[in-house]
Each structure stands twice: as structure tokens, then as C-alpha cells.
Design an enzyme around this catalytic site. Structure first.
Site, PDB file in Angstrom:
ATOM      1  CB  SER A 178      72.714  65.253  38.063  1.00 14.67           C
ATOM      2  OG  SER A 178      73.900  64.706  38.108  1.00 14.67           O
ATOM      3  CG  HIS A 223      58.784  67.062  44.945  1.00 12.79           C
ATOM      4  ND1 HIS A 223      58.659  65.821  44.475  1.00 12.79           N
ATOM      5  CD2 HIS A 223      60.087  67.043  44.922  1.00 12.79           C
ATOM      6  CE1 HIS A 223      59.742  65.111  44.173  1.00 12.79           C
ATOM      7  NE2 HIS A 223      60.933  65.936  44.694  1.00 12.79           N
ATOM      8  CB  CYS A 281      77.809  66.824  36.653  1.00 12.23           C
ATOM      9  SG  CYS A 281      77.192  66.368  38.324  1.00 12.23           S
TER      10      CYS A 281
END
Lengths: 127, 127
Positions: free
Chosen positions: A74, A79, A94
Site C-alpha cells: 500500500s 506531510h 496490507c
């Protein structure tokens, strides 16, 4: 696929998504785009995940960074807001990877004064 | 910065992160890498967000897709499992963008039979 690079392994869709809001980090760490990319790629390795691609964007000298490491499992994103000493990191994996090991490496490197961490289970309904 | 492209606007770090687990989607929609990239870039536009960059990876013919749209406001990602009819989408937006409009566009296009949506507030502590 370059020689020596393993093909991505298919993973079951169920996984864990760790949302980490990290506070009280030095502005210098949060504006260093190259170091953040190296850190998040290392965090993927630490978790046992396979990196497919990464891209990091610096908003300008001394400003924030936004970046992603796409994984066979994934993604990891970050940020940052150096002016607030704040970073929002996501570790979504996952399969059998261990997102907690990725978070431990990120926290060790960024040394947040405090962290708010929320983990969500992702995947199809379980019947 | 190319001519005609606005410089990214700085946003406050507080925002909303929508985690959408979407089920019962046709396998064809979930393995169409180019269409998913177009969809997620359109979802960013619908939300009023500014796209910085996107990258989508197809795992192979008829297999899943993993992709990201990096935004001035944070990101949109999707990971798909055609064999399960399942997609995990994330819409994380700071500032004044409207992630619910991005999700509405994604749902309209993918037509999930059911959706589990969780919204988390992200940002520094509020005192």
C-alpha cells in the site's frame, strides 16, 4: 523489471492503517526533503515492505515537504509543517508487514515531543 | 514552475482524512490504471485541491492498481483488489478543500455495492 528486483508479491486486502500526528519536531528535520525520502524508504524496509516508487516534493527553502512511498503493500506518506513543528505520517500496509516497526523508525529519526497515533483496520467486511 | 501553473498555496496543518473501504466494485473498473488515475485527479479538482503530481502502478493485466495523487493539500491514494471487488481509498486534505466532494466523485464512478467510510481529524493538538 530490472535484473535483481523481485516482482511485487500479491497481498490480501486486509491490513492496518496507522495515522500518526507527530508534534514538537525541529523545523530543520521537517524541511529536509532528501532526508525524509531516505527515512520513509528505510521505514518501509524496517517493516518488511517492498518499495515500488517514491516521490517527495519540497514546497521551498525552509518550508514543508510532502511525499509518498508506494509499496506492494500500500503506502507510506508524510506531510510536514516546519513552522508548526508538525508532521502527519501515514503507514498503510496490507499483508504481513509490520507498520509499527516503520513508525518506530520514523519516531526515532524525527524525535517528536508528542504523538497522536490512531490505527484503523482496512479491508473488505469480515463475515 | 511552468507558465500558467500557479505556485502551491500554503495551508494550515489541520485537516480531514477520509478512509473509504469500497466493496462490490466490478473487477474491470479496479484494474484500469489509466482510468483510475484520471478519476483521482478529477476527484482532487472536484474537491478544490491542487494536484502536484500523480503516479499509478498496475500490478499486471487484470490485477490491482496502486496509485497516489500528491496535493498541495496532502494526498489522495487508492489501492485495488479486482479479485475481491475491493478498493481502499484515502482522501487527506488540509485547508479549505472539500474531501467529501472527492469521495462523491469516486463513488459515482466506481459504483460500490457498499462503503465503510471513516473520517479522522488530523493536525496539531488544539489548546
Amino acid at each position: 523489471m530490472p535484473a535483481g528486483v523481485a516482482a511485487p508479491v500479491a497481498h490480501a486486502p486486509s491490513g492496518q492503517h496507522v495515522l500518526a500526528d507527530l508534534n514538537g519536531i525541529s523545523a530543520e528535520k521537517l524541511s529536509n526533503c532528501a532526508a525524509l525520502e531516505t527515512l520513509l524508504r528505510g521505514a518501509a524496509d524496517a517493516a518488511g515492505a517492498q518499495v515500488l516508487f517514491s516521490h517527495f516534493h519540497a514546497f521551498g527553502e525552509g518550508q514543508g515537504v510532502t511525499g509518498v512511498v508506494l509499496l506492494a503493500e500500500s503506502h507510506i506518506t508524510i506531510h510536514t509543517w516546519p513552522e508548526c513543528g508538525f508532521a502527519a505520517a501515514d503507514i498503510f500496509m496490507c499483508g504481513n508487514s509490520q507498520p509499527e516497526l516503520a513508525l518506530a523508525l520514523i519516531k526515532k529519526a524525527l524525535q517528536p515531543g508528542s504523538a497522536h497515533v490512531h490505527t484503523a483496520r482496512r479491508g473488505p467486511p469480515v463475515f
